[in-house]
Scaffold this motif. Structure first.
Motif, PDB file in Angstrom:
ATOM      1  N   VAL A  72      29.045 -58.651-119.239  1.00 14.33           N
ATOM      2  CA  VAL A  72      29.644 -57.316-119.183  1.00 14.33           C
ATOM      3  C   VAL A  72      29.688 -56.903-117.711  1.00 14.33           C
ATOM      4  O   VAL A  72      28.642 -56.808-117.059  1.00 14.33           O
ATOM      5  CB  VAL A  72      28.834 -56.303-120.000  1.00 14.33           C
ATOM      6  N   PRO A  73      30.880 -56.670-117.158  1.00 22.31           N
ATOM      7  CA  PRO A  73      30.979 -56.355-115.729  1.00 22.31           C
ATOM      8  C   PRO A  73      30.822 -54.854-115.476  1.00 22.31           C
ATOM      9  O   PRO A  73      30.744 -54.050-116.411  1.00 22.31           O
ATOM     10  CB  PRO A  73      32.398 -56.807-115.398  1.00 22.31           C
ATOM     11  N   PHE A  74      30.768 -54.496-114.215  1.00 21.28           N
ATOM     12  CA  PHE A  74      30.894 -53.096-113.831  1.00 21.28           C
ATOM     13  C   PHE A  74      31.666 -53.039-112.528  1.00 21.28           C
ATOM     14  O   PHE A  74      31.843 -54.057-111.846  1.00 21.28           O
ATOM     15  CB  PHE A  74      29.531 -52.390-113.737  1.00 21.28           C
ATOM     16  N   ASP A  75      32.155 -51.847-112.178  1.00 15.35           N
ATOM     17  CA  ASP A  75      33.017 -51.701-111.016  1.00 15.35           C
ATOM     18  C   ASP A  75      32.215 -51.731-109.713  1.00 15.35           C
ATOM     19  O   ASP A  75      31.050 -51.318-109.673  1.00 15.35           O
ATOM     20  CB  ASP A  75      33.801 -50.396-111.092  1.00 15.35           C
ATOM     21  N   ALA A  76      32.865 -52.184-108.663  1.00 11.40           N
ATOM     22  CA  ALA A  76      32.210 -52.235-107.354  1.00 11.40           C
ATOM     23  C   ALA A  76      31.781 -50.847-106.895  1.00 11.40           C
ATOM     24  O   ALA A  76      30.656 -50.653-106.423  1.00 11.40           O
ATOM     25  CB  ALA A  76      33.149 -52.870-106.325  1.00 11.40           C
ATOM     26  N   ASP A  77      32.675 -49.864-107.038  1.00 10.51           N
ATOM     27  CA  ASP A  77      32.385 -48.518-106.578  1.00 10.51           C
ATOM     28  C   ASP A  77      31.838 -47.673-107.727  1.00 10.51           C
ATOM     29  O   ASP A  77      32.340 -46.587-108.036  1.00 10.51           O
ATOM     30  CB  ASP A  77      33.633 -47.878-105.970  1.00 10.51           C
TER      31      ASP A  77
END
Length: 315
Positions: A41-46
């Motif tokens: 499950v990814p998440f955003d850089a910012d």
């Protein structure tokens, strides 16, 4: 000058069909894909990293109950980072900003230091390397005690694995572990080590692959079957048989499995299966309380210890 994203400096790695992005805050595996398919499950850089998603956990994984422990005859108390359950959760390194010491197209080495502080008065340096190859992403974590006294130590990762389309309920889990750590329902305090077949509903037994369905887990397993080289593996697959596996070495005798039960309608609810190989059990800093070996590492002055794990696609 460009602003640093909220999750820290981004390190993009590529090898064959794999791509990974490592965020420097918490030495976090922010994303991992195979041929464009998410394996975690990814998440955003910012974005401030959601909880401990993908983070490197140290100097303990999981919980120290009530933030209290005794080591070397001295009682200590660490800050309660899980106030709802009144525990110290996942160590002190999850929000450190790691600095790159070596980097190439398919690897990056990051380093940080846990400085002596109230409740953990030891200086421990951490060096972790993420490397991509044809088998997926491998992370190794090496800790060195730079203090004049022995220090308690444990580590592990916190990825949420993604088998494919759908949610946790739709996927099949293969977990070759014979024992599970029972915990209290409200605060997840360890109580006793049981065989996975001790529960009448067979809730905990995934030695033979089966659908997770509505089972809810936030439990540590041990007595894990390993191959001749000492490696253990968990496999999560979808209805087509494709999916993701996590493999780890003998330095991690425990693995936490969490079905990501956030509450229906809340972000992240059962969207990934947390698989967390651990060098020690939950509340291992209180090893003397338990009638089993929780695996606490005592890191002598100047000594180092290392553990590693790999995430790869099942195709």
């Amino acid at each position: 000058m460009a602003r640093t994203p909220l999750s820290g400096t981004q390190h993009s790695l590529r090898a064959g069909d794999y791509e990974a992005i490592i965020a420097s805050v918490g030495a976090s595996l922010r994303s991992l894909t195979f041929d464009g398919r998410d394996l975690v499950v990814p998440f955003d850089a910012d974005e401030v990293r959601p909880s401990y998603r993908g983070a490197t956990l140290a100097p303990w994984p999981n919980r120290v109950v009530d933030g209290l422990y005794t080591f070397g005859g001295v009682e200590r108390k660490v800050a309660l980072s899980e106030p709802a359950r009144h525990h110290a959760l996942h160590g002190l390194a999850g929000w450190l900003d790691y600095q790159a010491t070596d980097k190439g197209p398919s690897h990056v080495t990051l380093a940080a230091t846990i400085e002596p502080q109230t409740g953990y008065p030891w200086r421990v340096t951490i060096e972790t390397t993420f490397s991509l190859d044809a088998d997926g992403v491998t992370q190794s974590v090496r800790a060195t005690n730079e203090s004049p006294d022995a220090a308690p130590w444990g580590t592990g990762p916190h990825p949420y694995l993604v088998a494919g389309d759908g949610h946790v309920d739709d996927w099949t889990l293969e977990l070759p572990a014979g024992a599970v750590l029972a915990v209290t329902a409200d605060r997840l305090i360890p109580t006793e080590l049981r065989g996975v077949d001790a529960d009448d509903a067979e809730r905990f037994d995934f030695r033979e692959p089966r659908r997770i369905e509505k089972v809810e887990l936030d439990h540590a397993y041990t007595d894990i079957v390993r191959d001749t080289a000492g490696f253990a593996a968990v496999r999560v697959t979808d209805a087509t048989g494709s999916g993701v596996e996590m493999v780890w070495d003998a330095a991690c005798p425990w693995v936490q499995i969490h079905t990501s039960d956030k509450g229906v309608g809340k972000p992240g609810h059962r969207t990934g299966l947390a698989v967390e190989p651990m060098t020690c059990a939950p509340d291992a800093f209180n090893a003397a309380k338990y009638d089993f070996d929780p695996g606490l590492i005592v890191l002598e002055p100047g000594a180092s210890t290392e553990a590693s794990w790999r995430i790869g696609a099942i195709v």
